[in-house]
Structures are given as C-alpha cells and as structure tokens.
Design a protein around this motif. Sequence first.
Motif, PDB file in Angstrom:
ATOM      1  N   VAL A 195       0.817  -1.281  -0.152  1.00 33.46           N
ATOM      2  CA  VAL A 195      -0.057  -0.091   0.178  1.00 33.46           C
ATOM      3  C   VAL A 195       0.940   1.285   0.017  1.00 33.46           C
ATOM      4  O   VAL A 195       0.424   2.202  -0.340  1.00 33.46           O
ATOM      5  N   ARG A 196       2.065   1.448   0.573  1.00 34.70           N
ATOM      6  CA  ARG A 196       2.979   2.379   0.597  1.00 34.70           C
ATOM      7  C   ARG A 196       3.633   2.587  -0.661  1.00 34.70           C
ATOM      8  O   ARG A 196       4.228   3.584  -0.984  1.00 34.70           O
ATOM      9  N   HIS A 197       3.510   1.685  -1.772  1.00 33.88           N
ATOM     10  CA  HIS A 197       4.356   1.791  -3.003  1.00 33.88           C
ATOM     11  C   HIS A 197       3.198   1.826  -4.098  1.00 33.88           C
ATOM     12  O   HIS A 197       2.616   0.734  -4.348  1.00 33.88           O
ATOM     13  N   THR A 198       2.869   3.008  -4.476  1.00 35.33           N
ATOM     14  CA  THR A 198       1.606   3.369  -5.251  1.00 35.33           C
ATOM     15  C   THR A 198       1.467   2.459  -6.740  1.00 35.33           C
ATOM     16  O   THR A 198       0.607   1.756  -6.702  1.00 35.33           O
ATOM     17  N   HIS A 199       2.610   2.245  -7.168  1.00 36.41           N
ATOM     18  CA  HIS A 199       2.748   1.428  -8.570  1.00 36.41           C
ATOM     19  C   HIS A 199       2.542   0.045  -8.203  1.00 36.41           C
ATOM     20  O   HIS A 199       1.476  -0.785  -8.861  1.00 36.41           O
ATOM     21  N   ALA A 200       3.067  -0.597  -7.201  1.00 42.90           N
ATOM     22  CA  ALA A 200       2.875  -2.002  -6.871  1.00 42.90           C
ATOM     23  C   ALA A 200       1.562  -2.139  -6.349  1.00 42.90           C
ATOM     24  O   ALA A 200       0.922  -3.170  -6.312  1.00 42.90           O
ATOM     25  N   PHE A 201       1.049  -1.235  -5.562  1.00 43.40           N
ATOM     26  CA  PHE A 201      -0.471  -1.362  -4.915  1.00 43.40           C
ATOM     27  C   PHE A 201      -1.248  -1.306  -6.159  1.00 43.40           C
ATOM     28  O   PHE A 201      -2.379  -2.358  -6.107  1.00 43.40           O
ATOM     29  N   PHE A 202      -1.448  -0.670  -7.100  1.00 41.42           N
ATOM     30  CA  PHE A 202      -2.249  -0.686  -8.141  1.00 41.42           C
ATOM     31  C   PHE A 202      -2.096  -1.880  -8.936  1.00 41.42           C
ATOM     32  O   PHE A 202      -2.942  -2.549  -9.423  1.00 41.42           O
ATOM     33  N   VAL A 203      -0.654  -2.346  -9.358  1.00 40.36           N
ATOM     34  CA  VAL A 203      -0.523  -3.567 -10.217  1.00 40.36           C
ATOM     35  C   VAL A 203      -1.083  -4.759  -9.427  1.00 40.36           C
ATOM     36  O   VAL A 203      -1.511  -5.655  -9.909  1.00 40.36           O
ATOM     37  N   GLN A 204      -1.034  -4.899  -8.269  1.00 39.99           N
ATOM     38  CA  GLN A 204      -1.469  -5.941  -7.330  1.00 39.99           C
ATOM     39  C   GLN A 204      -2.949  -6.207  -7.548  1.00 39.99           C
ATOM     40  O   GLN A 204      -3.470  -7.284  -7.712  1.00 39.99           O
ATOM     41  N   ALA A 205      -3.634  -4.896  -7.571  1.00 41.90           N
ATOM     42  CA  ALA A 205      -4.942  -4.884  -7.774  1.00 41.90           C
ATOM     43  C   ALA A 205      -5.569  -5.486  -9.018  1.00 41.90           C
ATOM     44  O   ALA A 205      -6.420  -6.381  -9.130  1.00 41.90           O
ATOM     45  N   ILE A 206      -4.699  -5.132 -10.046  1.00 33.08           N
ATOM     46  CA  ILE A 206      -5.088  -5.372 -11.540  1.00 33.08           C
ATOM     47  C   ILE A 206      -4.740  -6.850 -11.665  1.00 33.08           C
ATOM     48  O   ILE A 206      -5.506  -7.750 -12.200  1.00 33.08           O
ATOM     49  N   ALA A 207      -3.430  -7.352 -11.028  1.00 37.03           N
ATOM     50  CA  ALA A 207      -3.082  -8.990 -11.248  1.00 37.03           C
ATOM     51  C   ALA A 207      -4.405  -9.624 -10.491  1.00 37.03           C
ATOM     52  O   ALA A 207      -4.554 -10.742 -10.957  1.00 37.03           O
ATOM     53  N   TRP A 208      -4.976  -9.108  -9.309  1.00 32.82           N
ATOM     54  CA  TRP A 208      -5.941  -9.990  -8.644  1.00 32.82           C
ATOM     55  C   TRP A 208      -6.973 -10.074  -9.405  1.00 32.82           C
ATOM     56  O   TRP A 208      -7.823 -11.302  -9.607  1.00 32.82           O
ATOM     57  N   GLY A 209      -7.529  -8.996 -10.198  1.00 35.68           N
ATOM     58  CA  GLY A 209      -8.637  -9.169 -11.241  1.00 35.68           C
ATOM     59  C   GLY A 209      -8.409 -10.122 -12.512  1.00 35.68           C
ATOM     60  O   GLY A 209      -9.301 -10.981 -12.590  1.00 35.68           O
ATOM     61  N   PHE A 210      -7.176 -10.264 -12.936  1.00 35.53           N
ATOM     62  CA  PHE A 210      -6.683 -10.964 -14.057  1.00 35.53           C
ATOM     63  C   PHE A 210      -6.714 -12.608 -13.559  1.00 35.53           C
ATOM     64  O   PHE A 210      -7.006 -13.316 -14.147  1.00 35.53           O
ATOM     65  N   LEU A 211      -6.280 -12.431 -12.133  1.00 38.00           N
ATOM     66  CA  LEU A 211      -6.347 -14.190 -11.778  1.00 38.00           C
ATOM     67  C   LEU A 211      -7.670 -14.566 -11.635  1.00 38.00           C
ATOM     68  O   LEU A 211      -7.866 -15.887 -12.120  1.00 38.00           O
ATOM     69  N   PHE A 212      -8.774 -14.051 -11.364  1.00 38.25           N
ATOM     70  CA  PHE A 212     -10.247 -14.430 -11.302  1.00 38.25           C
ATOM     71  C   PHE A 212     -10.665 -14.478 -12.832  1.00 38.25           C
ATOM     72  O   PHE A 212     -11.246 -15.381 -13.246  1.00 38.25           O
ATOM     73  N   VAL A 213     -10.113 -13.558 -13.576  1.00 41.02           N
ATOM     74  CA  VAL A 213     -10.685 -13.832 -14.924  1.00 41.02           C
ATOM     75  C   VAL A 213     -10.054 -14.992 -15.665  1.00 41.02           C
ATOM     76  O   VAL A 213     -10.633 -15.827 -16.390  1.00 41.02           O
ATOM     77  N   SER A 214      -8.793 -15.061 -15.338  1.00 44.50           N
ATOM     78  CA  SER A 214      -8.166 -16.328 -15.873  1.00 44.50           C
ATOM     79  C   SER A 214      -8.759 -17.737 -15.313  1.00 44.50           C
ATOM     80  O   SER A 214      -8.847 -18.684 -16.041  1.00 44.50           O
ATOM     81  N   PHE A 215      -8.972 -17.633 -13.814  1.00 41.22           N
ATOM     82  CA  PHE A 215      -9.859 -18.954 -13.330  1.00 41.22           C
ATOM     83  C   PHE A 215     -11.114 -19.179 -14.142  1.00 41.22           C
ATOM     84  O   PHE A 215     -11.473 -20.355 -14.725  1.00 41.22           O
ATOM     85  N   THR A 216     -11.948 -18.098 -14.335  1.00 44.83           N
ATOM     86  CA  THR A 216     -13.550 -18.514 -15.111  1.00 44.83           C
ATOM     87  C   THR A 216     -13.058 -18.837 -16.552  1.00 44.83           C
ATOM     88  O   THR A 216     -13.922 -19.498 -17.110  1.00 44.83           O
TER      89      THR A 216
END
Length: 562
Positions: A214-235
């Motif tokens: 959360v203290r690293h702006t870009h890593a924080f954002f990328v992690q959220a996007i990665a979580w979304g793509f993880l679920f998209v990949s599952f489905t």
Amino acid sequence: MAVSELVIAIDFAVIIISATILSIIARKTGQPAIVAYLFTGIILGPVFLDVISQSSIIELFSELGLAFLLFLIGFEMSFGKIRNILRSVVYISVFQTILQTVLAFGVAYAVGFSMMETIIIALCTVFGATPVIVKILADKKETGTVAGRINIGVLILQDIYLVVILAIFNAESLESPVDILLSVGWIFILLSLLGFIAIAASRYILPLLLEITVRHTHAFFVQAIAWGFLFVSFTEYMNLSVEIGAFLAGLSMGQLRFSSELKGRIRPITNFFMIIFFSSIGLQVQADYILLYWQEALISSLILMAGNFLIMFYLIRRERFDMETTFIGSINMTQVSEFSLVVGALAVTRGFIQTEILGYFSLMALGTMSVSTYLIYYNKQLYNSIRGFLQTFSQAEEREVNIAVLNNHAVIVGYDALSKHMISLLKEQFGEVVIVDNNPDRVNEIDDDQTRYIFGNIIQEDIREEAGIMNAGFILNLARDINVNITLLKEADKDALIFLRAENADLALRYYHRGAHYVIVYDILSREKLARSLELYLSDREEFSKSVASQLESIKREASYV
C-alpha cells in the motif's frame, strides 16, 4: 513494425479519433457519450464506411473493457451496502427473467418466427445491457442509490443466467436432459467455489497482501489489477463468463478499506477500454442482414421495452420500494443487451437458427440500447414530470431502506495531532467525522464508531464522493495542494464551513475570495490558534468574525501585491 501490426495500430487510432470527435459533438448537443461510441462502430463498420473489421485484437480489447467495468462494479457492491435488499434483488431477478422470457417468446412467435427461432430469440433477448446501464449510472453517481443497487444486482444475476444459457447451448445434445442438467449443475458448483474463494480472500488474504504494497503506489495498483486477472483467468479456464470472474474479483476487493483508492485508479483505464467495447458492438452489425427483419425488430423492440418496464415496475413495487425507486429502477432496464448477439452467434454455429436472424438481434440491440441510454440519462427528469400521476395510484405501504448517506458531517483531510485534537469538538457539533488520509497506519489509531477513515488521495473523485464532500457541514484540509483546495471550494456546499491551509498570504487571499471561512498561514497562524478559532466559531460567531477580520489584515500586510 509488421504490416498486420501497423493495420491494428491504424484501426485503433481511427476508432479512438472517431469516437473522440463524435463524443465532442454529443457533449455539445447534450447527448450521452455512449451513443457516440455506438455510432462510431456503426459508421466505421460494414453498415456504412466498412473501413474497420471486428478483428481478434479489437474483440480482446472490448472484452477487457467489459471485464474492467464489472471489476469496478464489484468494488461498489460491498456486503454492507446490499445486505438489506439482497432478498428483494434475488426475487426481482428470478421473476423478471421468467416473465421477460415469456414475453419475448410471445412477441417473437406473434411476428412470425418458427418455434425453434422463437425459443432462441426468447433466450437471447432477456438480458439487460450491463455496460450501458452501469456506465451511465456510474457517470451519474447513481450506483449507490437503492434503484442503482437493484439494477446492478439484477444484472449480475442475469450474467449468471447468461452463463447457464451458454452452457445449455454447448451441451452435447439439447435433446438429452441429462447432459443439460450436468452442464448447469457443474456451473453452479464452480460459481459457488469461486464465490467462496472471493469472500475468504477478502477476509484473510487480500488485507495481508495489500498491507505490504500500500505504501508503494505502483505496486499497490498492479497488485489489484493482477488479482482481477487472476479471477478472469480462472473463469476463462473453467469456461465460465469472464465478466463473472471480474465481478467476483472486484467484490472481494470492495470489502477492503483501500477500495475507494483502487477504484479511482482503475476507472480511467476502464473508460478507455469501454470506448473500444461500445464501438465493437457497432462493428458486429452486418449490412446484409441489418434491414432484413426491420419491421419485426421495430415491433418487437417497442413491445419489449414497454413490457420490460412494466414487469420491473410490478416486481419492484411488489417489494414495497417507494415510487421513485420503482420508476427509476424500471426505466433503467428496458433495453435488449448486446449479449443477444453473443448467444445468437453461438446458436448459429450450433445450427439452431439461420445467420440472418443476427440482423434482427443487431437492430433490436442497437435500437433499444440507444433509446434506453436517453431514458437512463434523464430518468429523474422523467420521473419528476409524471410524479403526480404515479402518486395517484400509490396507496400501498412503502418499506424504508436505510442507506448510510453522509450529510452535514465533518471532513478532515490529513490526520495528525491537530486533527486528532479537533475530532471530539467536531463530533459534538456535526455528529459524524470522516478522515481522509493516504497513510494506512492511521486507521489503527481510530477506533470510534462516529469517526470514519478513508484511505486515499482527496484529489480523486471517488474519494471525494465517498467522503461526501458535497454534503459536508465542515471541511478542514491540512494539505498544501492548491488544486485540492480549489476543488474543495468548488464542490463544497455553499453553507459548509471551510478551513484551508495556504503556503503564503497571496494564496490565502485567493482562498478567502473563493469562499473559505478560515485560512491557515503558518507564519501568521499557529495550529493551536486554528483549534481555538474553530472553538470560537462554534461558540461565538461575532467574536469569530472579528478574529477573521484581524487575520485578514495581517495577511494583506504580508501579501506581495498589497
């Protein structure tokens, strides 16, 4: 650059430039931007110019747009927000699907389609246009209203129904009930598993992961996007709807205290992809078939739009929601979705219907989505114009739905020793206090039920919306950002008490001229004096005015141009 890559780059450039020009025209003429995006695809596609085709890369980008949109919707649907209307949403969704399918079947059969074509048409035209409805509701800040939450809940359950229909069409044989039941049962097992994973992750996994970045702006954002793509990949791997996976990923993140900050960062990407998505709908329309069933499409569209409105109106009102919620929740759901083209195309590949029927679907989807865009855009104006008429028929008891709406509260931007000292005083005067800060450690210092902490930067529109800036009774901003101060002065209620911080006397005068009640200039006014000034305002307005006048004289002496 290879020739194919150059063609793709040119196609994207033409789409974006055309959509931008048409959206500017739409804005100048007071039209919704979505209509401009839809007509971008129609003009550039086979119907008119035929300069761009629906390539695989455009199809991929449009699907990403829909996935990002559902990802954002998941953020909006925190369990606390929908708990008190969940039963009603399920009831409305189930019976709306049944009644609308029956209506679509009757209309298709009445205009002359064969029995098999009628069945397919009934199954294809029952869905609401999720992208259209959600995008406009989000732009109008209506996703958090009762009507908005009913609409979104119904659309999500319709997406599950879409997955079931696709599974039925993909079954080994439509003549085998066993194959159909096995396909549908397997889907519900997978959806239940994904739902369980999403809920568990929101409680035990995501908070730990996001605390790290959360203290690293870009890593924080990328992690959220990665979580979304993880679920998209599952489905995608499970042959389920990509949209369902994106929604569940967003839903799991929507339960976190960081959700508003993430939502504000993801929204611009979503808006870009949605241009491609809406344009791609127009690109799918085939010129050879678009007018083949134009009379049937026109008749069906008129009947289905009216019928869909009446069905939703009856079901929402039956759940004892107030008349405004009932009307707006119904008028938002009158269209035939672009998903009818997806299901219809699958039916064509399976040999259930002829390709020409896609022209019927295309004309209905484009026509009803274009018209309903205006209905949603002006839903409140429409309600106000016939409110008196509707209320003459409204004698039924109405339920109360408690949605936590911030009003006349205090907002503090930046949490430190001064704001901590002022909280108790503000609670006595304004009741609830909202603190906005981008330091996640602060939340552990706040354990008061009347004090709400929002993680994020106040410059983001989503953060300001969640903090209720427009309805606040008091605003204190301890940040130095000039743009933030100007934005707060512009959006705050005219009766709100506004305390700001200025770097110098010139800026302080500028803020005063724009409506600030007190401006902190550290060379002139100490933090301790600010606290005493607030106490003075709340206890003795006359003395406070004298204090402000005295401070203004000091500031003017310091200002370079006085």
